[in-house]
Design a protein around this motif. Structure first.
Motif, PDB file in Angstrom:
ATOM      1  N   GLU A   1       0.827  -1.211   0.000  1.00  0.00           N
ATOM      2  CA  GLU A   1       0.000   0.000   0.000  1.00  0.00           C
ATOM      3  C   GLU A   1       0.862   1.263   0.000  1.00  0.00           C
ATOM      4  O   GLU A   1       0.512   2.245  -0.660  1.00  0.00           O
ATOM      5  CB  GLU A   1      -0.956   0.000   1.192  1.00  0.00           C
ATOM      6  N   ASN A   2       1.957   1.263   0.733  1.00  0.00           N
ATOM      7  CA  ASN A   2       2.842   2.440   0.823  1.00  0.00           C
ATOM      8  C   ASN A   2       4.332   2.102   0.788  1.00  0.00           C
ATOM      9  O   ASN A   2       5.153   2.998   0.592  1.00  0.00           O
ATOM     10  CB  ASN A   2       2.554   3.209   2.131  1.00  0.00           C
TER      11      ASN A   2
ATOM     12  N   TRP B   1      -8.367  -2.048  -3.331  1.00  0.00           N
ATOM     13  CA  TRP B   1      -7.414  -1.267  -2.519  1.00  0.00           C
ATOM     14  C   TRP B   1      -7.682  -1.469  -1.028  1.00  0.00           C
ATOM     15  O   TRP B   1      -8.059  -0.540  -0.306  1.00  0.00           O
ATOM     16  CB  TRP B   1      -7.447   0.208  -2.941  1.00  0.00           C
TER      17      TRP B   1
ATOM     18  N   GLU C   1      -6.590  -0.355  -8.266  1.00  0.00           N
ATOM     19  CA  GLU C   1      -6.857   0.146  -6.907  1.00  0.00           C
ATOM     20  C   GLU C   1      -8.354   0.236  -6.655  1.00  0.00           C
ATOM     21  O   GLU C   1      -8.848   1.198  -6.046  1.00  0.00           O
ATOM     22  CB  GLU C   1      -6.212   1.529  -6.709  1.00  0.00           C
TER      23      GLU C   1
ATOM     24  N   GLN D   1       3.854  11.525  -1.852  1.00  0.00           N
ATOM     25  CA  GLN D   1       4.696  10.676  -0.992  1.00  0.00           C
ATOM     26  C   GLN D   1       6.136  10.684  -1.515  1.00  0.00           C
ATOM     27  O   GLN D   1       6.818   9.656  -1.578  1.00  0.00           O
ATOM     28  CB  GLN D   1       4.078   9.272  -0.862  1.00  0.00           C
TER      29      GLN D   1
ATOM     30  N   LYS E   1       6.916   3.169  -1.993  1.00  0.00           N
ATOM     31  CA  LYS E   1       6.906   4.573  -2.431  1.00  0.00           C
ATOM     32  C   LYS E   1       8.211   5.264  -2.013  1.00  0.00           C
ATOM     33  O   LYS E   1       8.887   4.846  -1.066  1.00  0.00           O
ATOM     34  CB  LYS E   1       5.680   5.278  -1.840  1.00  0.00           C
TER      35      LYS E   1
ATOM     36  N   HIS F   1       4.646  -0.800  -6.641  1.00  0.00           N
ATOM     37  CA  HIS F   1       3.926   0.488  -6.643  1.00  0.00           C
ATOM     38  C   HIS F   1       4.599   1.450  -5.692  1.00  0.00           C
ATOM     39  O   HIS F   1       4.559   1.178  -4.503  1.00  0.00           O
ATOM     40  CB  HIS F   1       2.484   0.236  -6.218  1.00  0.00           C
TER      41      HIS F   1
ATOM     42  N   ASN G   1       3.203   7.118 -11.813  1.00  0.00           N
ATOM     43  CA  ASN G   1       1.868   7.155 -11.222  1.00  0.00           C
ATOM     44  C   ASN G   1       1.298   8.572 -11.300  1.00  0.00           C
ATOM     45  O   ASN G   1       1.986   9.549 -10.965  1.00  0.00           O
ATOM     46  CB  ASN G   1       1.985   6.734  -9.744  1.00  0.00           C
ATOM     47  N   GLU G   2       0.065   8.684 -11.765  1.00  0.00           N
ATOM     48  CA  GLU G   2      -0.714   9.933 -11.665  1.00  0.00           C
ATOM     49  C   GLU G   2       0.004  11.144 -12.255  1.00  0.00           C
ATOM     50  O   GLU G   2       0.000  12.226 -11.665  1.00  0.00           O
ATOM     51  CB  GLU G   2      -1.065  10.209 -10.194  1.00  0.00           C
TER      52      GLU G   2
END
Ligand code: XIL
Length: 300
Positions: free
Chosen positions: A43-44, A266, A236, A87, A47, A80, A127-128
């Motif tokens: 999840e994190n 997610w 997600e 982040q 990053k 991911h 990402n994004e």
């Protein structure tokens, strides 16, 4: 089949979830994870703020815990994410010299992808990166502002050199509706990359939906991207209040496209969700299956 993972495997797909390292010791959580899911996204823990909190000081401990859990339970991993404006540690966002930022970005990608070489099914390389302003262009970020729009290509080429076998994805939200400028911007980027031989293998549609679920043309979007020669993945998925029909429609949209490789939700229980106030997941806070769970299982 009686589990999400087995049902998805029966139709040649995976079914995954986002996992925080800190919950692997929760027996109820791990029990559901290992019973139902065949793909894991940290999840994190992968990053930038976790993996390289200061320049060239890498911390892979938290993500390594998740990878070793996955290995022990025959689950595959999505990586991911490598390059994202969020982040992102301040020591990166403050760089204003292009040569420095290019070498920092390339070193980050090379070191992280090399650390996990052979263990990652697909990386969310960027990402994004697209804007929400209707322009269909890349958003403002240290990467675009200092390196220019070519940073996306640079990131994919660098990731490919470090692990030629991993699938490389572009991942974003609000690109599910075919009639949106953001979707069209990503489509043009992928079309350009494919035409010039820039290594890209997949597009991740985050699929953070309101309670109506996916736009009615989501399957059109998925099939148009697949026609460019990339896999598509729902990376997600969560849906406000988790209406069973909204979840079923989403799964059917993926099933309608042969290159839709799999679906990741997610989080597992509503209490695990980053949108926990909206109860958007397939299990309640006690780990019980919600009606949406059965709708998904039936639609696979
Ligand atoms: C979220 C995590 O779920 C949260 O725990 C964290 O505080 C913020 O990020 N798009 C993404 C994911 O690509 O990485 C985000 O995950 C949700 C939105």
């Amino acid at each position: 089949a009686t589990t999400l993972g087995a049902a998805a495997a029966g139709v040649g797909r995976y079914f995954g979830t986002a996992v925080p390292a800190g919950k692997l010791g929760d027996a109820q959580y791990a029990g559901i994870l290992d019973r139902e899911f065949t793909m894991i996204t940290p999840e994190n823990e992968m990053k930038w703020d976790t993996t390289e909190p200061s320049r060239n000081h890498f911390n892979f401990g938290p993500a390594d815990q998740i990878v070793s859990h996955a290995n022990a339970h025959n689950q595959r991993m999505r990586g991911h994410t490598l390059v994202w404006h969020s982040q992102l540690p301040g020591w990166v966002s403050g760089i204003n010299d292009a040569n420095t930022l290019r070498s920092v970005m390339d070193n980050h990608i090379t070191t992280e992808v090399t650390h996990y070489r052979g263990k990652i099914y697909a990386w969310d390389v960027v990402n994004e990166a697209f804007a929400d302003d209707g322009s269909g262009q890349l958003r403002s970020s240290v990467f675009r502002n200092v390196l220019g729009t070519g940073f996306v290509e640079e990131a994919f080429r660098t990731a490919h050199a470090a692990d030629p076998a991993a699938k490389l994805c572009y991942n974003d939200y609000s690109i599910e509706d075919w009639n949106s400028a953001k979707t069209q911007g990503v489509y043009k980027l992928v079309r350009d990359f494919k035409s010039r031989g820039v290594p890209i293998d997949c597009v991740g549609f985050q699929s953070h939906f309101g309670n109506g679920g996916p736009p009615s043309n989501f399957r059109t979007t998925l099939s148009n991207f697949a026609a460019l020669g990339v896999d598509v993945q729902l990376t997600e998925l969560d849906i406000a209040s988790a209406p069973p029909t909204a979840y079923a429609n989403t799964v059917k949209d993926c099933m309608s496209v042969s290159r839709c490789a799999g679906i990741t939700v997610w989080g597992i229980r509503d209490s695990d969700s980053w949108r926990s106030g909206e109860s958007p997941l397939l299990f309640d806070r006690n780990g019980n299956k919600k009606p949406a769970y059965n709708a998904v299982l039936t639609a696979l």
